[in-house]
Design an enzyme around this catalytic site. Structure first.
Site, short mmCIF file in Angstrom:
data_model
loop_
_atom_site.label_atom_id
_atom_site.label_comp_id
_atom_site.label_asym_id
_atom_site.label_seq_id
_atom_site.Cartn_x
_atom_site.Cartn_y
_atom_site.Cartn_z
N SER A 104 0.95 -1.35 0.03
CA SER A 104 0.03 -0.11 0.02
C SER A 104 0.82 1.27 0.00
CB SER A 104 -1.00 0.00 1.30
OG SER A 104 -1.87 1.06 1.05
N ASP A 243 -2.60 6.53 -3.35
CA ASP A 243 -1.50 5.89 -2.82
C ASP A 243 -1.06 4.59 -3.63
OD1 ASP A 243 -3.65 3.86 -2.30
OD2 ASP A 243 -2.84 3.30 -0.43
#
Length: 445
Positions: A104, A243
């Site tokens: 992530s 992200d």
């Protein structure tokens, strides 16, 4: 029963250290394959694998592929894809599970592995526990006649682009908008710009040249301090920051950053006006002003533990469709089964286009309550919930701030830290109170 490897968002860590090694990844895939085969009525299992742009993704993808194939599980490879794309394509291809290789928003030297069910949701705790237990049986390989097969889904990104576009109103477009898109040098670098462009927007890209090492490096949803300046310099109307795996969304105009709390409010208010809204789910960290404003509109507000996994659990428990976190994880269950930065951005843009307004004007009625957060490292053996002085002080401050703010004290799940957060309409009071409470916690090394 506690879990050894799975955290709140799969397995994650430093590449080269257990559990993020090729050996572990292969054994994990083998174990998952055997468990999934037991869960299916005919024992035939297919798994989708996607990854972000980290250099270690090649290694872990190959190891996971080998593990599944050796367990007799067929594999479909998607290449670099956002986490929510894996959730969607797992459902669309009628497969039994999806795997995302990503850490992530973490730096490139970290990586992780997480699973989706056939419905595009996180695996149940029960299934994760069974996979961990199965790993204790070690390496096992089926006979050659039972080995799985692998193939690549050549147009995986194109299919996901079309899915994203389908969540935007069919009678609207983005013509006339100039959008700045920061892809964090991550999994959406070859997808997000196409989505906005094909809906009619003029697109200026940043963070769209991944090299395996620059994911999240000074760009993306976790580096938005300069986003308004970049939006202004590019001459854009609005900025979108994702992200590394594109499940988070932060937006900006040329003057201000709008976090997940504000974007959640904007979507909720629009839904309330157009078709009614029973409730919204936030987390323990959701800004007090958002809760207060939603309640004033007659919308029930529920707080879940921090983490999109818990937001989803509360949404399902309460029978609601809309929830999210200040970090930018927004879950819109009538559009997608998990947090999706691109899909969430399209819901915000739809509100702005439909009402011919801007982020600034649409959110002028909400002013976030000043929030101060202090992380206090404590010594070994200290238990903050047993500290009578601290508990007494928390109770006293909470009573004093009732109606105008709140106190949240919680332990970190990964470090010996107590996180003290104070929200108050008076910023100086919030700072003073937070420092006083944190000062009651003995300092560790």
């Amino acid at each position: 029963m506690s879990r050894k490897y799975f955290g709140t968002d799969g397995v994650r860590g430093r590449v080269g250290n257990t559990p993020i090694t090729p050996e572990f990844a292969m054994l994990l895939a083998q174990a998952a394959g055997r468990v999934l085969k037991r869960w299916t009525h005919d024992g035939e299992v297919g798994v989708f694998i996607g990854k972000d742009t980290r250099v270690s993704g090649y290694m872990l993808e190959a190891a996971m592929q080998a593990g599944f194939l050796s367990a007799g599980v067929d594999v479909m490879l998607g290449g670099p894809l956002p986490t929510p794309a894996v959730a969607y394509l797992t459902r669309a291809q009628r497969l039994n599970a999806g795997v995302v290789i990503s850490a992530s928003h973490n730096p490139f030297y970290d990586n992780g592995i997480k699973f989706f069910s056939s419905k595009g949701t996180k695996l149940p705790d029960e299934l994760e526990l069974q996979i961990e237990k199965e790993m204790d049986r070690g390496y096992q390989c089926v006979d050659s006649a039972q080995l799985g097969k692998a193939r690549r889904l050549d147009d995986a990104s194109g299919r996901y682009v079309e899915f994203c576009k389908s969540t935007f109103p069919s009678d609207r477009d983005l013509k006339g908008l100039k959008i700045y898109v920061d892809c964090a040098n991550g999994a959406a670098y070859h997808i997000a710009p196409d989505v906005y462009h094909e809906l009619g927007a003029t697109v200026v890209c940043d963070g769209d040249h991944p090299d395996g090492f620059n994911i999240n490096e000074g760009v993306g949803a976790t580096h938005t301090d300069t986003l308004p300046q970049r939006v202004a310099k590019a001459g854009c109307d609005i900025g979108i920051a994702l992200d590394g795996d594109a499940d988070r969304l932060i937006m900006a105009d040329s003057e201000k950053v709008y976090n997940g709390d504000l974007l959640l409010y904007l979507i909720a208010k629009d839904r309330l006006v157009r078709r009614g809204l029973a409730g919204v789910v936030g987390t323990l960290m959701t800004n007090f002003a958002v809760e207060k404003k939603l309640k004033s509109l007659g919308v029930a507000f529920h707080r879940a533990k921090v983490g999109d996994r818990y937001v989803l659990e509360t949404l399902q428990k309460e029978g609601l469709q809309l929830g999210g976190e200040g970090s930018g994880h927004l879950i819109i269950l009538d559009k997608q089964t998990t947090g999706d930065g691109i899909v969430s951005s399209l819901q915000v843009l739809a509100v702005l286009v439909r009402n011919r307004t801007t982020l600034r004007d649409a959110l002028a009625e909400v002013s976030l309550t000043p929030q101060v957060l202090i992380n206090r490292r404590y010594p070994k053996g200290y238990v903050w919930t047993d500290d009578e002085n601290l508990q007494r002080a928390i109770a006293e401050v909470s009573a004093r701030l009732e109606g105008k703010g709140r106190v949240l004290v919680r332990a970190s799940g990964t470090e010996p830290l107590v996180r003290v957060m104070v929200e108050c309409e008076d910023a100086s009071e919030a700072k003073q109170v937070c420092e006083a409470l944190a000062g009651l916690i003995p300092a560790g090394q």
